[in-house]
Write a protein that holds these residues in place. Structure first.
Motif, PDB file in Angstrom:
ATOM      1  N   GLN A  32       0.837  -1.208   0.000  1.00 27.18           N
ATOM      2  CA  GLN A  32       0.000   0.000   0.000  1.00 27.18           C
ATOM      3  C   GLN A  32       0.871   1.257   0.000  1.00 27.18           C
ATOM      4  O   GLN A  32       0.585   2.217  -0.695  1.00 27.18           O
ATOM      5  CB  GLN A  32      -0.917  -0.001   1.222  1.00 27.18           C
ATOM      6  N   THR A  33       1.964   1.207   0.792  1.00 25.77           N
ATOM      7  CA  THR A  33       2.880   2.343   0.799  1.00 25.77           C
ATOM      8  C   THR A  33       3.494   2.534  -0.581  1.00 25.77           C
ATOM      9  O   THR A  33       3.573   3.644  -1.094  1.00 25.77           O
ATOM     10  CB  THR A  33       4.022   2.100   1.812  1.00 25.77           C
ATOM     11  N   ALA A  34       3.923   1.421  -1.158  1.00 27.50           N
ATOM     12  CA  ALA A  34       4.665   1.511  -2.413  1.00 27.50           C
ATOM     13  C   ALA A  34       3.768   1.841  -3.601  1.00 27.50           C
ATOM     14  O   ALA A  34       4.225   2.383  -4.598  1.00 27.50           O
ATOM     15  CB  ALA A  34       5.404   0.198  -2.668  1.00 27.50           C
ATOM     16  N   PHE A  35       2.471   1.520  -3.482  1.00 26.59           N
ATOM     17  CA  PHE A  35       1.589   1.667  -4.632  1.00 26.59           C
ATOM     18  C   PHE A  35       0.944   3.039  -4.771  1.00 26.59           C
ATOM     19  O   PHE A  35       0.094   3.229  -5.613  1.00 26.59           O
ATOM     20  CB  PHE A  35       0.508   0.578  -4.645  1.00 26.59           C
ATOM     21  N   THR A  36       1.323   3.992  -3.901  1.00 28.42           N
ATOM     22  CA  THR A  36       0.809   5.336  -4.140  1.00 28.42           C
ATOM     23  C   THR A  36       1.455   5.862  -5.412  1.00 28.42           C
ATOM     24  O   THR A  36       2.582   5.498  -5.728  1.00 28.42           O
ATOM     25  CB  THR A  36       1.142   6.283  -2.978  1.00 28.42           C
ATOM     26  N   PRO A  37       0.725   6.685  -6.180  1.00 30.02           N
ATOM     27  CA  PRO A  37       1.259   7.152  -7.473  1.00 30.02           C
ATOM     28  C   PRO A  37       2.646   7.785  -7.341  1.00 30.02           C
ATOM     29  O   PRO A  37       3.525   7.499  -8.149  1.00 30.02           O
ATOM     30  CB  PRO A  37       0.226   8.189  -7.925  1.00 30.02           C
ATOM     31  N   THR A  38       2.847   8.600  -6.305  1.00 36.36           N
ATOM     32  CA  THR A  38       4.148   9.263  -6.149  1.00 36.36           C
ATOM     33  C   THR A  38       5.259   8.234  -5.967  1.00 36.36           C
ATOM     34  O   THR A  38       6.281   8.282  -6.644  1.00 36.36           O
ATOM     35  CB  THR A  38       4.163  10.168  -4.897  1.00 36.36           C
ATOM     36  N   ASN A  39       5.036   7.284  -5.042  1.00 40.48           N
ATOM     37  CA  ASN A  39       6.084   6.312  -4.764  1.00 40.48           C
ATOM     38  C   ASN A  39       6.334   5.394  -5.943  1.00 40.48           C
ATOM     39  O   ASN A  39       7.454   4.979  -6.199  1.00 40.48           O
ATOM     40  CB  ASN A  39       5.739   5.496  -3.521  1.00 40.48           C
ATOM     41  N   THR A  61      16.820  14.522  -1.626  1.00 41.80           N
ATOM     42  CA  THR A  61      15.894  15.639  -1.712  1.00 41.80           C
ATOM     43  C   THR A  61      14.448  15.226  -1.481  1.00 41.80           C
ATOM     44  O   THR A  61      13.589  16.077  -1.356  1.00 41.80           O
ATOM     45  CB  THR A  61      15.994  16.317  -3.092  1.00 41.80           C
ATOM     46  N   VAL A  62      14.175  13.926  -1.462  1.00 44.43           N
ATOM     47  CA  VAL A  62      12.782  13.504  -1.270  1.00 44.43           C
ATOM     48  C   VAL A  62      12.608  12.879   0.115  1.00 44.43           C
ATOM     49  O   VAL A  62      13.578  12.643   0.821  1.00 44.43           O
ATOM     50  CB  VAL A  62      12.329  12.508  -2.364  1.00 44.43           C
ATOM     51  N   ASN A  63      11.378  12.596   0.500  1.00 44.55           N
ATOM     52  CA  ASN A  63      11.132  12.063   1.846  1.00 44.55           C
ATOM     53  C   ASN A  63      11.681  10.644   1.973  1.00 44.55           C
ATOM     54  O   ASN A  63      11.845   9.946   0.980  1.00 44.55           O
ATOM     55  CB  ASN A  63       9.634  12.117   2.178  1.00 44.55           C
ATOM     56  N   PRO A  64      11.993  10.216   3.212  1.00 46.54           N
ATOM     57  CA  PRO A  64      12.682   8.940   3.414  1.00 46.54           C
ATOM     58  C   PRO A  64      12.019   7.753   2.721  1.00 46.54           C
ATOM     59  O   PRO A  64      12.700   6.975   2.052  1.00 46.54           O
ATOM     60  CB  PRO A  64      12.649   8.756   4.927  1.00 46.54           C
ATOM     61  N   THR A  65      10.706   7.613   2.858  1.00 47.53           N
ATOM     62  CA  THR A  65      10.049   6.450   2.279  1.00 47.53           C
ATOM     63  C   THR A  65      10.235   6.411   0.763  1.00 47.53           C
ATOM     64  O   THR A  65      10.678   5.413   0.207  1.00 47.53           O
ATOM     65  CB  THR A  65       8.550   6.448   2.617  1.00 47.53           C
ATOM     66  N   SER A  66       9.932   7.524   0.094  1.00 51.95           N
ATOM     67  CA  SER A  66      10.073   7.563  -1.358  1.00 51.95           C
ATOM     68  C   SER A  66      11.516   7.335  -1.761  1.00 51.95           C
ATOM     69  O   SER A  66      11.800   6.625  -2.736  1.00 51.95           O
ATOM     70  CB  SER A  66       9.625   8.922  -1.907  1.00 51.95           C
ATOM     71  N   ALA A  67      12.439   7.933  -0.991  1.00 50.98           N
ATOM     72  CA  ALA A  67      13.853   7.806  -1.336  1.00 50.98           C
ATOM     73  C   ALA A  67      14.304   6.351  -1.253  1.00 50.98           C
ATOM     74  O   ALA A  67      15.002   5.860  -2.130  1.00 50.98           O
ATOM     75  CB  ALA A  67      14.704   8.661  -0.406  1.00 50.98           C
ATOM     76  N   LEU A  68      13.850   5.645  -0.200  1.00 47.57           N
ATOM     77  CA  LEU A  68      14.288   4.257  -0.053  1.00 47.57           C
ATOM     78  C   LEU A  68      13.640   3.366  -1.099  1.00 47.57           C
ATOM     79  O   LEU A  68      14.236   2.396  -1.560  1.00 47.57           O
ATOM     80  CB  LEU A  68      14.003   3.764   1.364  1.00 47.57           C
ATOM     81  N   ILE A  69      12.423   3.715  -1.497  1.00 49.83           N
ATOM     82  CA  ILE A  69      11.775   2.971  -2.570  1.00 49.83           C
ATOM     83  C   ILE A  69      12.568   3.148  -3.864  1.00 49.83           C
ATOM     84  O   ILE A  69      12.824   2.201  -4.610  1.00 49.83           O
ATOM     85  CB  ILE A  69      10.317   3.434  -2.721  1.00 49.83           C
ATOM     86  N   MET A  70      13.000   4.390  -4.088  1.00 50.73           N
ATOM     87  CA  MET A  70      13.812   4.674  -5.265  1.00 50.73           C
ATOM     88  C   MET A  70      15.111   3.871  -5.194  1.00 50.73           C
ATOM     89  O   MET A  70      15.585   3.342  -6.196  1.00 50.73           O
ATOM     90  CB  MET A  70      14.119   6.163  -5.274  1.00 50.73           C
ATOM     91  N   PHE A  71      15.662   3.778  -3.968  1.00 50.99           N
ATOM     92  CA  PHE A  71      16.893   3.026  -3.781  1.00 50.99           C
ATOM     93  C   PHE A  71      16.759   1.568  -4.128  1.00 50.99           C
ATOM     94  O   PHE A  71      17.632   0.983  -4.741  1.00 50.99           O
ATOM     95  CB  PHE A  71      17.323   3.107  -2.336  1.00 50.99           C
TER      96      PHE A  71
END
Lengths: 493, 168
Positions: free
Chosen positions: A7-14, A49-59
């Motif tokens: 659910q966290t990962a499936f938001t459009p932004t993430n 530059t982005v929030n921790p959750t999004s950044a780690l998802i990107m990682f």
């Protein structure tokens, strides 16, 4: 829990950050001379530059993307960016020369997907279980684990044990620089105010890989024109290829994952092991060394499963055992999140978001990369002098952007020179990085253990857990040494 | 005496091993000079550095004895037994100069200028001799990075004399 993660990962932004991560990860990973660790290190400033959750998802997406990109380069260019791709380069490049580049790329991509998915699933179950277990480990036990990691990473990598330990020692010295966490006493700072906070691990990683490699190549004039193999037809495989690939994929996963969980010295051992197994089991042994598809499918799967396996001790214990895991740990730390047994309780949304995005990233890679392969191939045509100019300049940017300080750049130059010396004298790089990261941690647990015991050193080997770990250490490291010494002695007689 | 038997590569490695030993000694010296802040703690902040110093020196000594016995390291990217490639210090110096200039100029002249010089210098060190084309590509690279970082990612980079032209 994993569902919450999705659910966290499936938001459009993430999801968008995941997509961006896969793209950037593959883009940087494809570039020759850039392995996954350096790729993540180079892309770190962007994530800050982005929030921790999004950044780690990107990682997470960059992590798998960079691994995937590396195998593409190995197959088409025969320049493995890291030790885990050596085998892929060996066998895959032969396939490409025989006009089977498409099949090699496809079996690498699908194999990576299969292995990545299974291994991530094992990670999702294994890491929390290990974290629960780890909560009972005392500081002395942690110290024992770290020493075991030092010993295995230091002595199993490269051709000579002593050179691995050399790298570890230099890493430990770099880790000493700065103020002691507990007393505030200054070490090796030479009155430089910038050095009080210690040396940035990312600067060390980026400099030792990027600048060290550039200096080394420049010193050797070895910019020989590497032959870029063209790919005709689509990146896909026939039913026959498929039949020959699926078993190696699964066997590679079975070999790669466990060897990632225990600190067995990176992705070199599992890929070589998988290659050996496939060669032994194959009906067409003669094809090996001339472009056997099993020789790409197995090691590629092992490499990817290993990458997921390494995340288990990294997340559950906070102990990285490969250069790539070390960079991921640093990424966590730059958001003030400390991986370890408590992580699953304090930041469940981040851990599960990360694990869920590993699944998503892995799937995106498969969907995106087989069609995009022609675009990635274009990147391989960049002339090497521009490539290294770009890598060097971008590495310096990464070192600077962390703190906006030129001190980090001076450190980068010095570490780059150390990287050059290491390459010239056959010293492996990974133990240095492990030393930089785990050295301060070893000191911390050492002090905590002695504080509990009021200064009695016996606590370091008290209780069953440290005893077990040190016994393993004796068996794995000292055993073979004694054995080889005995053999030599017997031969002399 | 022994030194005469050692190849040129071995001498370099011997110097490397020797400096590793000295590094350990140096860490021990620095630790002995450490100013320990007030307040009693069970473990002195000197204990661990002394261990690291001892380990480093020991490893240095073992490496020295290895090199003296002719067990040399295999340079990255070559096989054991390959002929020794003498390093080209000239290209290395050019590369170090390019990086060094970047470090010095970054906060004085701004990112675009220093990155352009660095990019150009590295491609020169790597043997490119199309000066004008290289300059163009260097400038485009520096500008692209500068604008995508400052405008796109909001990561500040020194503007230098660009400040007046493009704003911050």
């Amino acid at each position: 829990m994993l569902m919450d993660g999705f659910q966290t990962a499936f938001t459009p932004t993430n999801l968008m950050f995941g997509l961006l991560g896969t793209f950037l990860g593959t883009l940087v990973g494809v570039l020759p001379g850039i392995g996954p660790a350096l790729a993540i290190g180079l892309l770190l400033p962007i994530c800050l530059t982005v929030n921790p959750t999004s950044a780690l998802i990107m990682f997470a997406a960059i992590y798998y993307g960079a691994m995937y990109g590396g195998s593409t380069t190995s197959i088409l260019l025969n320049t493995p960016g890291e030790s885990g791709s050596v085998i892929t380069a060996l066998e895959g490049n032969k396939m490409a020369k025989a006009g089977r580049a498409g099949a090699a790329l496809a079996t690498a991509a699908i194999g990576s997907f299969v292995a990545g998915t299974i291994a991530t699933l094992l990670l999702a179950f294994g890491a929390p279980a290990l974290a629960d277990l780890a909560l009972t480990i005392q500081p002395a036990g942690y110290l024992a684990l770290i020493i075991l990691a030092f010993a295995t990473v230091g002595t199993l990598l490269g051709e000579s044990r002593i050179r691995g330990l050399v790298a570890l020692a230099v890493g430990l010295v770099i880790g000493l620089v700065g103020a002691d966490l507990q007393s505030g006493a200054l070490r090796l700072t030479f009155g430089n105010l910038n050095a009080i906070d210690g040396i940035e691990t990312v600067t060390v990683i980026v400099a030792i890989f990027a600048l060290g490699e550039a200096l080394y190549l420049a010193s050797r004039h070895t910019l020989v024109k590497v032959e870029l193999l063209t790919m005709s037809g689509k990146a896909w495989m026939t039913r026959e290829d498929f039949k020959r690939s699926w078993k190696p994929w699964l066997r590679g996963t079975a070999i790669g994952f466990p060897l990632g969980v225990i600190p067995a010295g990176g992705s070199e051992v599992p890929t070589f092991l998988s290659y050996g197994v496939e060669k032994a089991l194959s009906k067409n042994k003669g094809e090996f060394g001339k472009g056997a598809i099993e020789g790409v499918a197995g090691p590629e799967a092992a490499n990817n499963a290993n990458a997921a396996g390494v995340l288990v001790p990294m997340l559950a214990l906070g102990l990285p055992t490969s250069a790539t895991a070390a960079v991921v740990l640093v990424a966590f730390q730059s958001f003030n999140i400390q991986p370890g047994p408590m992580l699953f309780q304090t930041n469940p949304e981040i851990v599960w978001g990360l694990i869920a995005s590993l699944f998503i990233g892995n799937t995106l890679l498969l969907v995106m990369n087989l069609p995009l392969i022609r675009f990635w191939v274009l990147l391989l045509k960049i002339p090497s002098h521009y490539l290294y100019a770009g890598i060097t300049t971008f590495a310096l940017l990464g070192a600077y952007a962390l703190n906006n300080s030129t001190f980090d750049l001076q450190v980068a130059l010095a570490v780059g020179f150390i990287g050059y010396l290491f390459r010239r004298f056959g010293v492996p790089i990974t133990p240095l990085i492990i030393g930089v990261i785990l050295g301060p941690l070893a000191e911390l647990y050492f002090k905590r253990a002695l504080q509990i015991s009021q200064g009695d050193w016996h606590i370091l080997i008290a209780g069953p857990f440290p005893k077990i770990i040190y016994s393993i250490l004796l068996l794995v490291i000292i055993g073979p040494m004694v054995w080889s010494f005995k053999k030599k002695f017997a031969n002399k007689k | 005496m022994i030194l005469q038997k050692i190849s040129k590569q071995g001498k370099g490695e011997l110097a490397f091993a020797g400096s590793l030993f000295l590094l350990g000694m140096f860490v021990a010296w620095d630790t002995s000079k450490m100013v320990i802040p007030q307040g009693s703690s069970i473990v002195s902040p000197q204990t661990f550095p002394y261990m690291v110093a001892a380990f480093t020196s020991l490893v240095g000594l073992v490496l020295i004895s290895d090199v003296l016995r002719g067990r040399l390291g295999t340079p990255d990217g070559s096989e054991p037994g390959d002929p020794f490639i003498a390093p080209s210090y000239k290209t290395m110096a050019i590369l170090m100069a390019a990086i060094g200039l970047h470090v010095i100029l970054l906060e004085i002249a701004g990112y675009v200028v220093s990155a352009t010089i660095c990019f150009w210098g590295v491609s020169f060190a790597f043997g490119s001799r199309k000066y004008l084309k290289d300059f163009g590509i260097s400038l485009i690279f520096a500008l692209t990075v500068y604008f995508s970082f400052t405008k796109g990612l909001n990561i500040n980079l020194p503007a230098g004399f660009f400040e007046g032209v493009v704003g911050k």
